[in-house]
Design a protein around this motif. Structure first.
Motif, PDB file in Angstrom:
ATOM      1  N   LEU A   2      47.616  48.483  44.614  1.00 43.18           N
ATOM      2  CA  LEU A   2      47.054  47.566  45.795  1.00 43.18           C
ATOM      3  C   LEU A   2      45.483  47.567  45.849  1.00 43.18           C
ATOM      4  O   LEU A   2      44.866  46.616  46.037  1.00 43.18           O
ATOM      5  CB  LEU A   2      47.718  48.056  47.147  1.00 43.18           C
ATOM      6  CG  LEU A   2      47.159  47.237  48.467  1.00 43.18           C
ATOM      7  CD1 LEU A   2      47.849  45.757  48.112  1.00 43.18           C
ATOM      8  CD2 LEU A   2      47.855  47.808  49.519  1.00 43.18           C
ATOM      9  N   VAL A   3      44.840  48.893  45.567  1.00 43.88           N
ATOM     10  CA  VAL A   3      43.351  49.084  45.557  1.00 43.88           C
ATOM     11  C   VAL A   3      42.598  48.274  44.603  1.00 43.88           C
ATOM     12  O   VAL A   3      41.854  47.585  44.625  1.00 43.88           O
ATOM     13  CB  VAL A   3      43.196  50.554  45.606  1.00 43.88           C
ATOM     14  CG1 VAL A   3      41.475  50.731  45.637  1.00 43.88           C
ATOM     15  CG2 VAL A   3      43.358  51.246  46.743  1.00 43.88           C
ATOM     16  N   ILE A   4      43.126  48.284  43.386  1.00 45.68           N
ATOM     17  CA  ILE A   4      42.794  47.624  42.222  1.00 45.68           C
ATOM     18  C   ILE A   4      42.685  46.030  42.547  1.00 45.68           C
ATOM     19  O   ILE A   4      42.065  45.434  42.067  1.00 45.68           O
ATOM     20  CB  ILE A   4      43.521  48.123  40.767  1.00 45.68           C
ATOM     21  CG1 ILE A   4      43.229  49.418  40.725  1.00 45.68           C
ATOM     22  CG2 ILE A   4      43.186  46.935  39.647  1.00 45.68           C
ATOM     23  CD1 ILE A   4      43.780  50.089  39.366  1.00 45.68           C
ATOM     24  N   THR A   6      43.141  44.469  45.340  1.00 42.64           N
ATOM     25  CA  THR A   6      42.174  44.037  46.372  1.00 42.64           C
ATOM     26  C   THR A   6      40.411  44.174  45.989  1.00 42.64           C
ATOM     27  O   THR A   6      40.066  43.232  46.116  1.00 42.64           O
ATOM     28  CB  THR A   6      42.357  45.026  47.492  1.00 42.64           C
ATOM     29  OG1 THR A   6      43.709  45.177  47.870  1.00 42.64           O
ATOM     30  CG2 THR A   6      41.417  44.590  48.742  1.00 42.64           C
ATOM     31  N   VAL A   7      40.397  44.944  44.896  1.00 42.66           N
ATOM     32  CA  VAL A   7      38.943  44.752  44.666  1.00 42.66           C
ATOM     33  C   VAL A   7      38.811  43.859  43.412  1.00 42.66           C
ATOM     34  O   VAL A   7      37.682  43.261  43.578  1.00 42.66           O
ATOM     35  CB  VAL A   7      38.666  46.450  43.868  1.00 42.66           C
ATOM     36  CG1 VAL A   7      37.407  46.591  43.059  1.00 42.66           C
ATOM     37  CG2 VAL A   7      38.383  47.284  44.717  1.00 42.66           C
ATOM     38  N   GLY A  43      37.106  49.223  40.616  1.00 38.94           N
ATOM     39  CA  GLY A  43      38.275  49.827  40.975  1.00 38.94           C
ATOM     40  C   GLY A  43      38.539  51.106  40.140  1.00 38.94           C
ATOM     41  O   GLY A  43      39.126  51.947  40.352  1.00 38.94           O
ATOM     42  N   LEU A  46      36.665  53.876  41.892  1.00 34.49           N
ATOM     43  CA  LEU A  46      37.301  54.436  43.147  1.00 34.49           C
ATOM     44  C   LEU A  46      38.529  55.196  42.653  1.00 34.49           C
ATOM     45  O   LEU A  46      38.695  56.227  43.350  1.00 34.49           O
ATOM     46  CB  LEU A  46      37.692  53.211  43.786  1.00 34.49           C
ATOM     47  CG  LEU A  46      36.766  52.231  44.483  1.00 34.49           C
ATOM     48  CD1 LEU A  46      36.931  51.072  45.016  1.00 34.49           C
ATOM     49  CD2 LEU A  46      35.971  53.262  45.464  1.00 34.49           C
ATOM     50  N   LEU A  47      39.443  54.923  41.527  1.00 33.93           N
ATOM     51  CA  LEU A  47      40.508  55.639  41.375  1.00 33.93           C
ATOM     52  C   LEU A  47      40.589  56.669  40.295  1.00 33.93           C
ATOM     53  O   LEU A  47      41.643  57.422  40.194  1.00 33.93           O
ATOM     54  CB  LEU A  47      41.644  54.465  41.008  1.00 33.93           C
ATOM     55  CG  LEU A  47      41.959  53.485  42.121  1.00 33.93           C
ATOM     56  CD1 LEU A  47      43.106  52.523  41.682  1.00 33.93           C
ATOM     57  CD2 LEU A  47      42.303  54.328  43.498  1.00 33.93           C
TER      58      LEU A  47
END
Length: 62
Positions: A2-4, A6-7, A43, A46-47
């Motif tokens: 979801l983070v990837i 969204t980014v 992304g 961040l991850l």
């Protein structure tokens, strides 16, 4: 994931938004690609786990 997603979406939309101020029509496509690349790199940063942990070694004794 979801983070990837969204980014990437924010990167692509911001690239298109910035390209709207350019005069060339191809700038929107280039802006979207640039935003997607920037989003993918952000992304990853961040991850990604940058701490390398030592792996345990198996010792076999006969």
């Amino acid at each position: 994931m979801l983070v990837i997603a969204t980014v990437l979406a924010v990167g692509i939309v911001s690239g298109i938004w910035i390209a709207q101020f350019a005069t060339a029509s191809a700038a929107a496509v280039a802006g979207a690609l640039w935003g997607g690349l920037a989003g993918a790199l952000l992304g990853f940063v961040l991850l990604h786990d940058f701490h390398h942990r030592p792996r345990p070694v198996r010792v076999r004794r006969h």
